[in-house]
Write a protein that holds these residues in place. Sequence first.
Motif, PDB file in Angstrom:
ATOM      1  N   VAL A  36       0.974  -1.215   0.028  1.00  0.00           N
ATOM      2  CA  VAL A  36      -0.025   0.098   0.089  1.00  0.00           C
ATOM      3  C   VAL A  36       0.963   1.049  -0.012  1.00  0.00           C
ATOM      4  CG1 VAL A  36      -1.719   1.249   1.373  1.00  0.00           C
ATOM      5  CG2 VAL A  36      -1.811  -1.230   0.986  1.00  0.00           C
ATOM      6  N   ILE A  37       1.889   1.077   0.728  1.00  0.00           N
ATOM      7  CA  ILE A  37       2.705   2.478   1.090  1.00  0.00           C
ATOM      8  C   ILE A  37       3.412   2.673  -0.652  1.00  0.00           C
ATOM      9  CG2 ILE A  37       5.140   3.315   1.654  1.00  0.00           C
ATOM     10  CD1 ILE A  37       4.319   2.153   4.478  1.00  0.00           C
ATOM     11  N   GLY A  38       3.912   1.382  -1.306  1.00  0.00           N
ATOM     12  CA  GLY A  38       4.513   1.419  -2.644  1.00  0.00           C
ATOM     13  C   GLY A  38       3.404   2.220  -3.646  1.00  0.00           C
ATOM     14  N   LEU A  39       2.186   1.905  -3.563  1.00  0.00           N
ATOM     15  CA  LEU A  39       1.410   2.455  -4.290  1.00  0.00           C
ATOM     16  C   LEU A  39       1.258   3.997  -4.430  1.00  0.00           C
ATOM     17  CD1 LEU A  39      -1.157   1.935  -6.155  1.00  0.00           C
ATOM     18  CD2 LEU A  39      -2.506   2.035  -4.316  1.00  0.00           C
ATOM     19  N   ILE A  40       1.681   4.638  -3.364  1.00  0.00           N
ATOM     20  CA  ILE A  40       1.933   6.050  -3.211  1.00  0.00           C
ATOM     21  C   ILE A  40       3.248   6.676  -3.301  1.00  0.00           C
ATOM     22  CG2 ILE A  40       1.161   7.971  -1.818  1.00  0.00           C
ATOM     23  CD1 ILE A  40      -0.720   6.026  -0.546  1.00  0.00           C
ATOM     24  N   PHE A  41       4.068   5.868  -2.775  1.00  0.00           N
ATOM     25  CA  PHE A  41       5.518   6.547  -2.548  1.00  0.00           C
ATOM     26  C   PHE A  41       6.520   5.444  -2.724  1.00  0.00           C
ATOM     27  CE2 PHE A  41       9.012   7.715   0.181  1.00  0.00           C
ATOM     28  CZ  PHE A  41       9.165   9.034  -0.420  1.00  0.00           C
ATOM     29  N   LEU A  42       7.401   5.727  -3.849  1.00  0.00           N
ATOM     30  CA  LEU A  42       8.591   4.641  -4.206  1.00  0.00           C
ATOM     31  C   LEU A  42       8.232   3.331  -4.435  1.00  0.00           C
ATOM     32  CD1 LEU A  42      11.394   6.227  -1.723  1.00  0.00           C
ATOM     33  CD2 LEU A  42      11.272   6.428  -4.500  1.00  0.00           C
ATOM     34  N   PRO A  43       7.497   3.019  -5.439  1.00  0.00           N
ATOM     35  CA  PRO A  43       7.049   1.624  -5.712  1.00  0.00           C
ATOM     36  C   PRO A  43       8.263   0.651  -5.765  1.00  0.00           C
ATOM     37  CG  PRO A  43       6.454   3.011  -7.818  1.00  0.00           C
ATOM     38  CD  PRO A  43       6.882   3.865  -6.571  1.00  0.00           C
ATOM     39  N   ILE A  44       9.313   1.130  -6.425  1.00  0.00           N
ATOM     40  CA  ILE A  44      10.256   0.215  -6.661  1.00  0.00           C
ATOM     41  C   ILE A  44      10.767  -0.320  -5.430  1.00  0.00           C
ATOM     42  CG2 ILE A  44      12.739  -0.036  -7.776  1.00  0.00           C
ATOM     43  CD1 ILE A  44      10.944   0.159  -9.979  1.00  0.00           C
ATOM     44  N   VAL A  45      10.790   0.436  -4.230  1.00  0.00           N
ATOM     45  CA  VAL A  45      11.588  -0.051  -3.101  1.00  0.00           C
ATOM     46  C   VAL A  45      10.610  -0.500  -2.232  1.00  0.00           C
ATOM     47  CG1 VAL A  45      12.668   1.100  -0.873  1.00  0.00           C
ATOM     48  CG2 VAL A  45      13.199   2.181  -3.075  1.00  0.00           C
ATOM     49  N   PHE A  46       9.399   0.125  -1.992  1.00  0.00           N
ATOM     50  CA  PHE A  46       8.342  -0.500  -0.781  1.00  0.00           C
ATOM     51  C   PHE A  46       7.461  -1.675  -1.487  1.00  0.00           C
ATOM     52  CE2 PHE A  46       9.110   3.850   0.821  1.00  0.00           C
ATOM     53  CZ  PHE A  46       9.546   3.526   1.982  1.00  0.00           C
ATOM     54  N   ALA A  47       7.167  -1.423  -2.553  1.00  0.00           N
ATOM     55  CA  ALA A  47       6.045  -2.627  -3.126  1.00  0.00           C
ATOM     56  C   ALA A  47       6.887  -3.518  -3.564  1.00  0.00           C
ATOM     57  CB  ALA A  47       5.375  -2.033  -4.317  1.00  0.00           C
ATOM     58  N   LEU A  48       8.203  -3.449  -4.278  1.00  0.00           N
ATOM     59  CA  LEU A  48       9.035  -4.753  -4.323  1.00  0.00           C
ATOM     60  C   LEU A  48       9.508  -5.402  -3.203  1.00  0.00           C
ATOM     61  CD1 LEU A  48       9.920  -6.092  -6.968  1.00  0.00           C
ATOM     62  CD2 LEU A  48      12.183  -4.594  -6.789  1.00  0.00           C
ATOM     63  N   VAL A  68      -3.069 -12.854  -0.664  1.00  0.00           N
ATOM     64  CA  VAL A  68      -3.415 -11.449  -0.502  1.00  0.00           C
ATOM     65  C   VAL A  68      -2.427 -10.369  -0.425  1.00  0.00           C
ATOM     66  CG1 VAL A  68      -4.798  -9.649   0.807  1.00  0.00           C
ATOM     67  CG2 VAL A  68      -5.702 -12.156   0.758  1.00  0.00           C
ATOM     68  N   ALA A  69      -1.308 -10.567   0.134  1.00  0.00           N
ATOM     69  CA  ALA A  69      -0.290  -9.900   0.174  1.00  0.00           C
ATOM     70  C   ALA A  69       0.442 -10.007  -1.078  1.00  0.00           C
ATOM     71  CB  ALA A  69       0.804 -10.404   1.339  1.00  0.00           C
ATOM     72  N   ILE A  70       0.777 -11.009  -1.626  1.00  0.00           N
ATOM     73  CA  ILE A  70       1.281 -11.037  -3.093  1.00  0.00           C
ATOM     74  C   ILE A  70       0.314 -10.073  -4.152  1.00  0.00           C
ATOM     75  CG2 ILE A  70       1.651 -12.410  -5.170  1.00  0.00           C
ATOM     76  CD1 ILE A  70       2.426 -14.536  -3.341  1.00  0.00           C
ATOM     77  N   VAL A  71      -0.913 -10.279  -4.062  1.00  0.00           N
ATOM     78  CA  VAL A  71      -1.921  -9.343  -4.802  1.00  0.00           C
ATOM     79  C   VAL A  71      -1.660  -8.028  -4.522  1.00  0.00           C
ATOM     80  CG1 VAL A  71      -4.186  -9.066  -5.639  1.00  0.00           C
ATOM     81  CG2 VAL A  71      -3.427 -11.272  -5.284  1.00  0.00           C
ATOM     82  N   VAL A  72      -1.747  -7.556  -3.388  1.00  0.00           N
ATOM     83  CA  VAL A  72      -1.530  -6.386  -3.080  1.00  0.00           C
ATOM     84  C   VAL A  72      -0.147  -5.596  -3.405  1.00  0.00           C
ATOM     85  CG1 VAL A  72      -1.649  -4.647  -0.963  1.00  0.00           C
ATOM     86  CG2 VAL A  72      -3.437  -6.397  -1.131  1.00  0.00           C
ATOM     87  N   SER A  73       0.849  -6.309  -3.112  1.00  0.00           N
ATOM     88  CA  SER A  73       2.176  -5.957  -3.518  1.00  0.00           C
ATOM     89  C   SER A  73       2.184  -5.650  -4.920  1.00  0.00           C
ATOM     90  CB  SER A  73       3.330  -6.588  -2.738  1.00  0.00           C
ATOM     91  OG  SER A  73       3.203  -6.516  -1.455  1.00  0.00           O
ATOM     92  N   ALA A  74       1.771  -6.675  -5.809  1.00  0.00           N
ATOM     93  CA  ALA A  74       2.052  -6.503  -7.125  1.00  0.00           C
ATOM     94  C   ALA A  74       1.172  -5.418  -7.628  1.00  0.00           C
ATOM     95  CB  ALA A  74       1.539  -8.031  -7.747  1.00  0.00           C
ATOM     96  N   VAL A  75      -0.154  -5.307  -7.201  1.00  0.00           N
ATOM     97  CA  VAL A  75      -0.797  -4.051  -7.511  1.00  0.00           C
ATOM     98  C   VAL A  75      -0.223  -2.730  -7.032  1.00  0.00           C
ATOM     99  CG1 VAL A  75      -3.129  -2.998  -7.070  1.00  0.00           C
ATOM    100  CG2 VAL A  75      -2.973  -5.181  -7.624  1.00  0.00           C
TER     101      VAL A  75
END
Length: 90
Positions: A36-48, A68-75
Amino acid sequence: MATQYGDQPTGQGHHGAPRGGAEGNVFSIIAIILGVIGLIFLPIVFALGGLVMAIIAKAVRHERLATVAIVVSAVGLVGGMVLGLIFASM
């Protein structure tokens, strides 16, 4: 109280018994938050990072919320990059 099969006490859980509640989903919950943080701020760092943690939670720890965590992080990863592209082109 001992059983008839030896001196093992009854009523005690085994070391490999699954834990209930949120204790067994720690990696998954952290991965969801990072996604969720990666959706808003620095997706390469947080979402990855969340995606890596979610995969570890699924493959190694066998947590229930790992899918669920895999789907949310990929989105979060893809969505954050798309949002960054949209805002960069304005």
